[in-house]
Design an enzyme around this catalytic site. Sequence first.
Site, PDB file in Angstrom:
ATOM      1  N   CYS A  39       0.868  -1.175   0.000  1.00 35.25           N
ATOM      2  CA  CYS A  39       0.000   0.000   0.000  1.00 35.25           C
ATOM      3  C   CYS A  39       0.908   1.230   0.000  1.00 35.25           C
ATOM      4  O   CYS A  39       1.776   1.362   0.872  1.00 35.25           O
ATOM      5  CB  CYS A  39      -0.903   0.000   1.225  1.00 35.25           C
ATOM      6  SG  CYS A  39      -1.860   1.528   1.403  1.00 35.25           S
ATOM      7  N   ASP A  46      -0.514  -5.516   0.335  1.00 34.72           N
ATOM      8  CA  ASP A  46      -1.809  -5.729  -0.305  1.00 34.72           C
ATOM      9  C   ASP A  46      -1.706  -7.034  -1.080  1.00 34.72           C
ATOM     10  O   ASP A  46      -0.727  -7.257  -1.801  1.00 34.72           O
ATOM     11  CB  ASP A  46      -2.146  -4.591  -1.282  1.00 34.72           C
ATOM     12  CG  ASP A  46      -2.705  -3.368  -0.591  1.00 34.72           C
ATOM     13  OD1 ASP A  46      -3.317  -3.517   0.479  1.00 34.72           O
ATOM     14  OD2 ASP A  46      -2.546  -2.263  -1.134  1.00 34.72           O
TER      15      ASP A  46
END
EC number: 1.7.1.13
Length: 128
Positions: A39, A46
């Site tokens: 992220c 992520d």
Amino acid sequence: MSSPEKVEPQRAILESFANPNPQRDYEIDMHCPEFTCLCPKTGQPDFADFRITYVADEKCIELKSLKIYMWSFRDRGAFHEAVTNQIMDDLIAVCDPRYMQVQGAFYVRGGITTTITVEHHKERSTEA
């Protein structure tokens, strides 16, 4: 961590090979369920499940190079939209498909899942 405005491409990792049946349209579907990037806001990982579907023209994507390419995003900060479009751009540059769809289904973060889908249709010549 990379700048969130730009995903650093690893296009050189990708390889292709000659399509064994370029006279025929056939669909190739690849599933990459272990994609990870960071992220760009928090630096937290992520996770996503990518599906790449394409109709090859003259070249096909070599699978081992695709695996290594997808792994190359693990330490890179990228928004979901940017990384999905970057993957599409890099794959088009390597194999110039007749059709391609790249879908990134990102796992839940903050109670929200995100799915990004991009498509490419190669323009065909209209000359007789």
